[in-house]
Design a protein around this motif. Structure first.
Motif, PDB file in Angstrom:
ATOM      1  N   MET A 190      12.953 -40.129  15.066  1.00 56.04           N
ATOM      2  CA  MET A 190      12.038 -39.775  13.988  1.00 56.04           C
ATOM      3  C   MET A 190      12.527 -38.570  13.206  1.00 56.04           C
ATOM      4  O   MET A 190      12.447 -38.546  11.973  1.00 56.04           O
ATOM      5  CB  MET A 190      10.647 -39.503  14.573  1.00 56.04           C
ATOM      6  N   ALA A 191      13.076 -37.575  13.914  1.00 53.59           N
ATOM      7  CA  ALA A 191      13.585 -36.386  13.231  1.00 53.59           C
ATOM      8  C   ALA A 191      14.758 -36.745  12.322  1.00 53.59           C
ATOM      9  O   ALA A 191      14.849 -36.281  11.182  1.00 53.59           O
ATOM     10  CB  ALA A 191      14.016 -35.340  14.253  1.00 53.59           C
ATOM     11  N   ALA A 192      15.658 -37.610  12.823  1.00 51.48           N
ATOM     12  CA  ALA A 192      16.826 -38.002  12.035  1.00 51.48           C
ATOM     13  C   ALA A 192      16.436 -38.828  10.823  1.00 51.48           C
ATOM     14  O   ALA A 192      16.942 -38.618   9.723  1.00 51.48           O
ATOM     15  CB  ALA A 192      17.798 -38.783  12.915  1.00 51.48           C
ATOM     16  N   THR A 193      15.539 -39.768  11.009  1.00 45.37           N
ATOM     17  CA  THR A 193      15.159 -40.628   9.890  1.00 45.37           C
ATOM     18  C   THR A 193      14.325 -39.883   8.862  1.00 45.37           C
ATOM     19  O   THR A 193      14.435 -40.134   7.666  1.00 45.37           O
ATOM     20  CB  THR A 193      14.386 -41.859  10.389  1.00 45.37           C
ATOM     21  N   THR A 201       9.307 -44.607   3.608  1.00 46.98           N
ATOM     22  CA  THR A 201       8.924 -45.689   4.518  1.00 46.98           C
ATOM     23  C   THR A 201      10.049 -46.083   5.458  1.00 46.98           C
ATOM     24  O   THR A 201       9.808 -46.705   6.484  1.00 46.98           O
ATOM     25  CB  THR A 201       8.490 -46.923   3.714  1.00 46.98           C
ATOM     26  N   ALA A 202      11.294 -45.717   5.145  1.00 45.47           N
ATOM     27  CA  ALA A 202      12.409 -46.070   6.023  1.00 45.47           C
ATOM     28  C   ALA A 202      12.235 -45.439   7.395  1.00 45.47           C
ATOM     29  O   ALA A 202      12.480 -46.071   8.420  1.00 45.47           O
ATOM     30  CB  ALA A 202      13.735 -45.630   5.398  1.00 45.47           C
ATOM     31  N   ARG A 208       8.469 -47.656  13.938  1.00 46.35           N
ATOM     32  CA  ARG A 208       7.685 -48.833  14.331  1.00 46.35           C
ATOM     33  C   ARG A 208       8.510 -49.808  15.156  1.00 46.35           C
ATOM     34  O   ARG A 208       8.005 -50.399  16.123  1.00 46.35           O
ATOM     35  CB  ARG A 208       7.115 -49.539  13.091  1.00 46.35           C
ATOM     36  N   ARG A 209       9.777 -49.966  14.795  1.00 45.84           N
ATOM     37  CA  ARG A 209      10.635 -50.871  15.560  1.00 45.84           C
ATOM     38  C   ARG A 209      10.806 -50.362  16.991  1.00 45.84           C
ATOM     39  O   ARG A 209      10.809 -51.146  17.942  1.00 45.84           O
ATOM     40  CB  ARG A 209      12.000 -51.013  14.879  1.00 45.84           C
ATOM     41  N   TYR A 210      10.955 -49.051  17.132  1.00 43.46           N
ATOM     42  CA  TYR A 210      11.109 -48.492  18.477  1.00 43.46           C
ATOM     43  C   TYR A 210       9.827 -48.697  19.288  1.00 43.46           C
ATOM     44  O   TYR A 210       9.871 -49.102  20.450  1.00 43.46           O
ATOM     45  CB  TYR A 210      11.438 -46.994  18.388  1.00 43.46           C
ATOM     46  N   ILE A 211       8.696 -48.424  18.666  1.00 40.87           N
ATOM     47  CA  ILE A 211       7.409 -48.582  19.352  1.00 40.87           C
ATOM     48  C   ILE A 211       7.150 -50.036  19.711  1.00 40.87           C
ATOM     49  O   ILE A 211       6.612 -50.343  20.781  1.00 40.87           O
ATOM     50  CB  ILE A 211       6.264 -48.030  18.479  1.00 40.87           C
TER      51      ILE A 211
END
Length: 238
Positions: A190-193, A201-202, A208-211
């Protein structure tokens, strides 16, 4: 309608050959001892070649003819019914052991939806010797596990370790590293993105994909431990 059983054709052939039996011998054993009068050598050959699959009754009879446990002829069991068959148990055996009526248990198998209470779930896990991951899936607790894991990686994982340990019937010390790892991985992602995408939204999509796959991330990191360990205490909520 049940999905086809996960049959291990290669194992069936190897077991037969180790016994020095021809397909005809196996077919005869199934007919003579298990009442499967329709079975011919062609059935055995087709199963071993993977061009046909045995039914549940045929698989049980085949295991008997090959002097093995049904589990040895199956791939990884996925459903309640498949786990029962892998243990060579009848529907009546599981219903009686878990304290359910025969009709109630049969309905659970037919719908692939376990609705037993905590005590019955604990008895089921012990009877079928279910590994934690299979126990969670069969008893319908994956959604609750996903919820707890999502909270753990989103906030402080230490605050959720007790509830997760109870749900999966594991020692808290065994969960420290897995929870710390997935928490770190999610927070790093999350920090990197957020930095790269400026909070667009990226970044949210990556999170969301990780979750969405959080349960698999967790199981992949969980140390292997004995099926059924502490299950009675965990599942009963004591």
């Amino acid at each position: 309608m049940h999905p086809p059983l996960p049959f291990n054709a290669r194992a069936a052939r190897i077991l037969r050959e180790k016994l020095g039996m021809a397909p005809g011998h196996v077919a005869y054993g199934m007919r003579a001892s298990y009442g499967t009068t329709h079975i011919t050598p062609d059935h055995i050959t087709a199963w071993e070649r993977g061009t046909a699959l045995p039914t549940a009754g045929e698989l049980t009879a085949l295991a008997g003819a090959l002097w093995c446990n049904p589990r040895e002829l199956m791939g990884a069991p996925r459903t309640l019914r498949e786990h029962r068959l892998a243990r060579g148990l009848a529907v009546e055996d599981v219903a009686r052991a878990t304290g359910l009526t025969l009709d109630a248990y049969h309905q659970m198998e037919e719908t692939s939806r376990w609705t037993g209470d905590k005590r019955q779930s604990a008895k089921l896990g012990t009877l079928l010797n279910l590994p934690p991951r299979d126990f969670i899936a069969i008893t319908g607790m994956e959604d609750e596990l996903a919820r707890l894991l999502t909270e753990a990686v989103s906030t402080r994982w230490q605050a959720h370790i007790r509830a997760i340990a109870r749900l999966v019937s594991a020692e808290r010390r065994d969960l420290q590293d897995p929870l710390r790892d997935i928490h770190h991985e999610y927070q790093t992602l999350m920090a990197a993105t957020l930095s790269r995408a400026g909070g667009t939204t990226a970044s949210g999509e990556n999170g969301r994909r990780y979750i969405d796959d959080i349960v698999n991330h967790f199981w992949a990191r969980l140390p292997k431990h004995q099926p059924g360990r502490n299950r009675t205490a965990g599942a009963s909520g004591t």
